[in-house]
Design an enzyme around this catalytic site. Structure first.
Site, PDB file in Angstrom:
ATOM      1  N   CYS A  59       0.865  -1.174   0.000  1.00  0.00           N
ATOM      2  CA  CYS A  59       0.000   0.000   0.000  1.00  0.00           C
ATOM      3  C   CYS A  59       0.906   1.230   0.000  1.00  0.00           C
ATOM      4  CB  CYS A  59      -0.849  -0.037   1.276  1.00  0.00           C
ATOM      5  SG  CYS A  59      -1.782   1.451   1.605  1.00  0.00           S
ATOM      6  N   CYS A 106      -1.061   4.252  -6.218  1.00  0.00           N
ATOM      7  CA  CYS A 106      -1.928   3.577  -5.249  1.00  0.00           C
ATOM      8  C   CYS A 106      -2.174   2.180  -5.805  1.00  0.00           C
ATOM      9  CB  CYS A 106      -3.244   4.331  -5.094  1.00  0.00           C
ATOM     10  SG  CYS A 106      -4.515   3.397  -4.205  1.00  0.00           S
TER      11      CYS A 106
HETATM   12  N1  DGL Z   1      -4.086   0.822  -1.778  1.00  0.00           N
HETATM   13  C1  DGL Z   1      -3.621   1.907  -1.014  1.00  0.00           C
HETATM   14  C2  DGL Z   1      -2.458   2.657  -1.608  1.00  0.00           C
HETATM   15  O1  DGL Z   1      -1.696   2.076  -2.357  1.00  0.00           O
HETATM   16  C3  DGL Z   1      -4.594   2.706  -0.183  1.00  0.00           C
HETATM   17  C4  DGL Z   1      -5.902   3.044  -0.749  1.00  0.00           C
HETATM   18  C5  DGL Z   1      -6.808   3.623   0.324  1.00  0.00           C
HETATM   19  O2  DGL Z   1      -7.258   2.824   1.151  1.00  0.00           O
HETATM   20  O3  DGL Z   1      -6.988   4.848   0.350  1.00  0.00           O
HETATM   21  O4  DGL Z   1      -2.269   3.821  -1.322  1.00  0.00           O
END
Ligand code: DGL
Length: 263
Positions: A76, A189
């Site tokens: 993430c 993301c």
């Molecule tokens: N998948 C996450 C990222 O790469 C976070 C997305 C979220 O929950 O806002 O930032």
């Protein structure tokens, strides 16, 4: 605890990190993976730094001490941006902690070597876009024009399986001003990987899209080799991935399992 023969832990606010898990499973065929989706606390992108650090520590403790993980992939960008330094201080060198960061370097190389004109457009959550980690990364490549755009709602829409049309409309409304001004797009993301085709539809085939999933998988492999933690064989090929989710919701769990190929 037998870390050497342990598993590899992954976590994200939900399904996003599965985009990295998929690449990693192809690269590391003898490893067992434990994936934790924190859908109950999603989206991470609008949380504070201290909330993200606490959530990340709790998940790492679960992966390391209850699931015998020998390495952790913070799959993430938002959690990596907020917590990677704290996680490394806490768990390394025993447990390598691998973060994910936007693939700015390959995007800049692509633009330079192909003499491309236009912005590199980086799309990420508000936390990532406003974070110091991204600032530092961009400053390394300041010769190029990198335009960052925070998408406040996109990860939520993907996590909640909203229709392609509503995702297209959301993105078009926010990003149409960049059409024809962009040479390539960096996905900052891990959730956005799952809407790559929609982004392609908006910007056209000519705009190359970069994501950090393969880079992260390769970095994990490098760190496992460096720490002599790589498995040479695997006992049971049928149980290569185990999925957990913080929401007690069969539908969410099923979606995680389908995307990761468990069912
Ligand atoms: N998948 C996450 C990222 O790469 C976070 C997305 C979220 O929950 O806002 O930032």
């Amino acid at each position: 605890m037998d870390f050497k023969n342990g598993n590899i832990g992954f976590f994200d606010s939900g399904i996003g990190g599965i985009s990295i898990l998929g690449k990693t499973m192809k690269l590391l065929e003898n490893e067992v993976f434990i994936y934790f989706g924190d859908s109950r606390n999603s989206p991470y992108g609008s949380k504070s730094e201290s909330e993200l650090i606490n959530l990340s520590i709790n998940i790492c403790n679960f992966l390391i001490f209850e699931n015998n993980c020998k390495a952790i992939v913070v799959a993430c960008n938002t959690a990596s941006s907020a917590a990677i330094r704290f996680l490394r201080e806490r768990y390394e060198p025993k447990i390598p902690i691998i973060g994910v960061e936007p693939a700015i370097k390959p995007a800049v190389e692509f633009v330079n070597s192909n003499n491309k004109k236009g912005y590199i457009l980086l799309l990420a959550t508000p936390f990532t876009v406003n974070g110091d980690k991204l600032r530092c990364l961009i400053n390394k490549y300041s010769k190029n024009t990198i335009e960052c755009f925070a998408l406040d709602y996109l990860a939520y829409m993907i996590e909640h399986n909203e229709s392609e049309q509503s995702i297209y409309d959301y993105l078009y409304e926010r990003l149409h001003k960049y059409i024809n001004n962009v040479s390539c797009i960096v996905l900052g993301c891990t959730h956005y990987y799952f809407v790559k085709n929609i982004i392609k539809d908006i910007f056209g085939e000519g705009v190359r899209i970069f994501d950090g999933s393969l880079g992260t998988a390769m970095e994990l492999r490098r760190r496992l080799i460096e720490n002599n933690l790589i498995n040479k064989t695997i006992d049971n090929l049928n149980t290569r991935v185990q999925i957990y989710n913080s929401l007690d919701n069969e539908k969410v769990l099923r979606c995680h399992k389908i995307l990761s190929g468990v069912i």
